[in-house]
Design a protein around this motif. Structure first.
Motif, short mmCIF file in Angstrom:
data_model
loop_
_atom_site.label_atom_id
_atom_site.label_comp_id
_atom_site.label_asym_id
_atom_site.label_seq_id
_atom_site.Cartn_x
_atom_site.Cartn_y
_atom_site.Cartn_z
N GLU A 5 0.84 -1.21 0.00
CA GLU A 5 0.00 0.00 0.00
C GLU A 5 0.87 1.26 0.00
O GLU A 5 0.61 2.20 -0.75
CB GLU A 5 -0.97 -0.01 1.19
N ASN A 6 1.88 1.28 0.85
CA ASN A 6 2.78 2.44 0.86
C ASN A 6 3.60 2.50 -0.43
O ASN A 6 3.92 3.59 -0.92
CB ASN A 6 3.69 2.40 2.08
N THR A 19 1.36 4.07 -3.04
CA THR A 19 1.25 5.52 -2.81
C THR A 19 2.51 6.23 -3.31
O THR A 19 2.42 7.28 -3.96
CB THR A 19 1.04 5.80 -1.32
N SER A 20 3.67 5.67 -3.03
CA SER A 20 4.93 6.30 -3.44
C SER A 20 5.07 6.34 -4.96
O SER A 20 5.47 7.36 -5.54
CB SER A 20 6.12 5.56 -2.82
N GLU A 69 2.65 6.27 -7.14
CA GLU A 69 1.66 7.22 -7.68
C GLU A 69 2.12 8.66 -7.51
O GLU A 69 1.93 9.50 -8.39
CB GLU A 69 0.30 6.99 -7.01
N LYS A 70 2.76 8.95 -6.36
CA LYS A 70 3.30 10.30 -6.15
C LYS A 70 4.43 10.59 -7.14
O LYS A 70 4.57 11.72 -7.62
CB LYS A 70 3.81 10.44 -4.71
#
Length: 220
Positions: free
Chosen positions: A61-62, A65-66, A68-69
């Motif tokens: 999950e993290n 997120t990374s 996608e950022k």
């Protein structure tokens, strides 16, 4: 008295390092650096590195997120869509995985890893004709790949293309004589072709290799 923002200072040093590195490397890296805003370029790579660390720790999950950022900062970050595809794949979100591999290949058609993973995704989706196409393209690029050739043979087998599967597996067996998958696959192919003695020969080899691998596992 003016307080120094230490994060700002660190980022300035990183920016300088990237500029120097790009100038040393030259070519595409230097051009790319000048076609993307430096802050975004730098931050995208930092997010990508964070994502890779999270991925290695199975913190998907993290990691997602990374990545996608990273793409928010720079849409062209190499392997970002590939890594998102891998996350979707291990979470069994196969359509989403395929979409990410499609995007990676659209941006970076040279990505053999994404070609292989898309083929694997098609196989899990039971779209075997498309899986065959991707695996065939992959082994043209990587003719010595044990995994790529074995997977190509497997999708040929499930489509009933036994002679084609046999040709691929014989090549793998010649390159990797102790390949469990190649010998098992040849045993299955020869059974389908009615050549029971050859099937027995290769299945016995596969069994021997499987037992040897099991013993090695227990010793370690």
């Amino acid at each position: 008295m003016r307080f120094i923002d230490t994060q700002d200072l660190r980022l300035q040093k990183i920016h300088l390092f990237i500029m120097v590195l790009a100038m040393v490397l030259g070519g595409a890296g230097f051009v790319f650096l000048h076609t993307t805003h430096l802050d975004d370029y730098n931050e995208a790579r930092i997010y990508f590195a964070q994502g890779t660390n999270f991925f290695a720790a199975y913190d998907f999950e993290n990691a997602r997120t990374s990545y996608e950022k990273a793409l928010e900062k720079d849409l062209d970050v190499p392997f970002a869509h590939h890594q998102l595809g891998r996350i979707h794949f291990v979470q069994n979100h196969l359509e989403e995985a395929k979409s990410e591999f499609d995007l990676e290949l659209e941006l970076h058609p040279e990505s053999s890893s994404s070609l292989y993973m898309r083929g694997l995704t098609f196989a899990f989706l039971q779209q075997f004709d498309k899986a065959e196409e991707d695996f065939a393209s992959f082994v043209k690029r990587k003719p010595g790949s044990e995994a790529g050739n074995n997977d190509l043979a497997q999708v040929l087998f499930v489509q009933g293309k036994f002679q084609e599967a046999k040709s691929v597996l014989l090549k793998v067996s010649s390159l990797y004589p102790e390949s469990f998958l190649a010998n098992q696959g040849l045993g299955a192919v020869y059974l389908e072709l009615g050549e029971t003695e050859k099937a027995k020969e290769y299945l016995e080899k596969a069994l021997d290799f499987a037992l040897a691998m099991a013993q090695d596992t227990f010793r370690s």
